[in-house]
Every structure is written in C-alpha cells, then in structure tokens.
Design a protein around this motif. Structure first.
Motif, PDB file in Angstrom:
ATOM      1  N   UNK A   1       3.612  -7.608  -3.643  1.00 57.72           N
ATOM      2  CA  UNK A   1       3.643  -6.282  -3.043  1.00 57.72           C
ATOM      3  C   UNK A   1       2.880  -5.286  -3.906  1.00 57.72           C
ATOM      4  N   UNK A   2       2.404  -4.220  -3.268  1.00 61.11           N
ATOM      5  CA  UNK A   2       1.836  -3.099  -4.017  1.00 61.11           C
ATOM      6  C   UNK A   2       2.821  -1.945  -3.850  1.00 61.11           C
ATOM      7  N   UNK A   3       3.343  -1.487  -4.974  1.00 64.68           N
ATOM      8  CA  UNK A   3       4.405  -0.488  -4.955  1.00 64.68           C
ATOM      9  C   UNK A   3       3.869   0.942  -4.853  1.00 64.68           C
ATOM     10  N   UNK A   4       2.727   1.180  -5.452  1.00 64.12           N
ATOM     11  CA  UNK A   4       2.185   2.529  -5.532  1.00 64.12           C
ATOM     12  C   UNK A   4       1.054   2.683  -4.523  1.00 64.12           C
ATOM     13  N   UNK A   5       1.119   3.755  -3.734  1.00 63.67           N
ATOM     14  CA  UNK A   5       0.028   4.062  -2.807  1.00 63.67           C
ATOM     15  C   UNK A   5      -1.095   4.706  -3.608  1.00 63.67           C
ATOM     16  N   UNK A   6      -2.300   4.254  -3.398  1.00 60.70           N
ATOM     17  CA  UNK A   6      -3.454   4.749  -4.146  1.00 60.70           C
ATOM     18  C   UNK A   6      -3.637   6.254  -3.922  1.00 60.70           C
TER      19      UNK A   6
ATOM     20  N   UNK B   1      -2.264   2.570  14.839  1.00 60.12           N
ATOM     21  CA  UNK B   1      -1.092   1.787  15.268  1.00 60.12           C
ATOM     22  C   UNK B   1      -0.021   1.803  14.179  1.00 60.12           C
ATOM     23  N   UNK B   2      -0.450   1.518  12.942  1.00 53.54           N
ATOM     24  CA  UNK B   2       0.475   1.492  11.808  1.00 53.54           C
ATOM     25  C   UNK B   2      -0.244   1.972  10.567  1.00 53.54           C
ATOM     26  N   UNK B   3       0.495   2.665   9.705  1.00 56.96           N
ATOM     27  CA  UNK B   3      -0.037   3.078   8.410  1.00 56.96           C
ATOM     28  C   UNK B   3       1.103   3.112   7.408  1.00 56.96           C
ATOM     29  N   UNK B   4       0.773   3.036   6.113  1.00 59.30           N
ATOM     30  CA  UNK B   4       1.817   3.046   5.071  1.00 59.30           C
ATOM     31  C   UNK B   4       2.497   4.391   5.040  1.00 59.30           C
TER      32      UNK B   4
ATOM     33  N   UNK C   1       2.843  -6.556   6.864  1.00 54.14           N
ATOM     34  CA  UNK C   1       2.228  -6.289   5.565  1.00 54.14           C
ATOM     35  C   UNK C   1       2.184  -4.792   5.267  1.00 54.14           C
ATOM     36  N   UNK C   2       1.828  -3.995   6.262  1.00 57.07           N
ATOM     37  CA  UNK C   2       1.771  -2.546   6.059  1.00 57.07           C
ATOM     38  C   UNK C   2       3.170  -1.977   5.826  1.00 57.07           C
ATOM     39  N   UNK C   3       4.129  -2.380   6.648  1.00 54.97           N
ATOM     40  CA  UNK C   3       5.504  -1.871   6.510  1.00 54.97           C
ATOM     41  C   UNK C   3       6.119  -2.222   5.163  1.00 54.97           C
ATOM     42  N   UNK C   4       5.834  -3.441   4.667  1.00 58.46           N
ATOM     43  CA  UNK C   4       6.445  -3.922   3.424  1.00 58.46           C
ATOM     44  C   UNK C   4       5.536  -3.773   2.214  1.00 58.46           C
ATOM     45  N   UNK C   5       4.328  -3.231   2.447  1.00 55.55           N
ATOM     46  CA  UNK C   5       3.336  -3.073   1.385  1.00 55.55           C
ATOM     47  C   UNK C   5       3.069  -4.406   0.680  1.00 55.55           C
ATOM     48  N   UNK C   6       2.776  -5.420   1.493  1.00 59.70           N
ATOM     49  CA  UNK C   6       2.463  -6.747   0.970  1.00 59.70           C
ATOM     50  C   UNK C   6       0.965  -6.997   1.067  1.00 59.70           C
ATOM     51  N   UNK C   7       0.434  -7.703   0.075  1.00 63.88           N
ATOM     52  CA  UNK C   7      -0.977  -8.045   0.089  1.00 63.88           C
ATOM     53  C   UNK C   7      -1.281  -9.015   1.223  1.00 63.88           C
ATOM     54  N   UNK C   8      -2.508  -8.955   1.702  1.00 65.59           N
ATOM     55  CA  UNK C   8      -3.011  -9.894   2.696  1.00 65.59           C
ATOM     56  C   UNK C   8      -4.199 -10.644   2.111  1.00 65.59           C
TER      57      UNK C   8
END
Length: 97
Positions: free
Chosen positions: A75-80, A94-97, A8-15
């Motif tokens: 997906x969310x395309x834009x990072x806040x 561990x992981x971040x956008x 989800x983080x890598x692909x910017x998908x909602x959870x």
C-alpha cells in the motif's frame, strides 16, 4: 478490470500491469473518462517503462491497453503532495483517492 482498479484506489494499493510491452508498477489515483472519451487511469509510476527516466512520473494509462492487471499487497499510505484530481484531465471521474 474496473473492480480491481476501484479496490486499488479505495485501499491505496499498488497495481502492476503490462502497458505497451513494459511492466509497470503504479500508485493508482484517479480512474475516469479522459478528455478524449476513453476510460483512463491516472497514476504515479514508480517502476517500469523504457528507461529509468520513465520512473517516478505521473502517467495516464488507457484501460484498453492494460494487460495482466494485478492488485499488489503493498500500500501507499501518503498521497503525493503534487496530486490533485483536476490534474488528471478527466471529463468524468469514477473513482479517486
């Protein structure tokens, strides 16, 4: 569960998941170890919680308390604009956008 969060983080998908008996819909941003030593998801909650004031806020979710985790197609395309990984208060990321 960690694999779904990473994807989800890598692909910017909602959870979507249940947390404290409420269904949440979030944009996942950072997954890591919190300052208290617990695996934690830092996310922007867009729906869910006890009332509408709980929507559209940054939240920390303990991984142990997440139930019924689902990777959404949306997906969310834009990072806040107010996102910064340092704000997640993590000892280890561990992981971040």
């Amino acid at each position: 569960m960690e694999g779904i969060i990473k994807t989800a983080i890598e692909n910017r998908q909602l959870l979507s998941f249940e947390y404290k008996n409420k269904i949440r819909l979030v944009e996942p941003y950072t997954f890591g170890e919190s300052s208290s030593g617990k695996d934690t998801l830092s996310a922007f909650q867009i729906e869910g919680g006890s009332d509408e004031s709980a929507n559209s806020v940054w939240r920390q979710f303990s991984i142990r308390q997440i139930k019924n985790l689902k990777l959404m197609d949306t997906k969310f395309e834009v990072i806040r604009e107010d996102y910064h990984s340092d704000n997640a208060n993590m000892n280890l990321i561990y992981w971040t956008v």
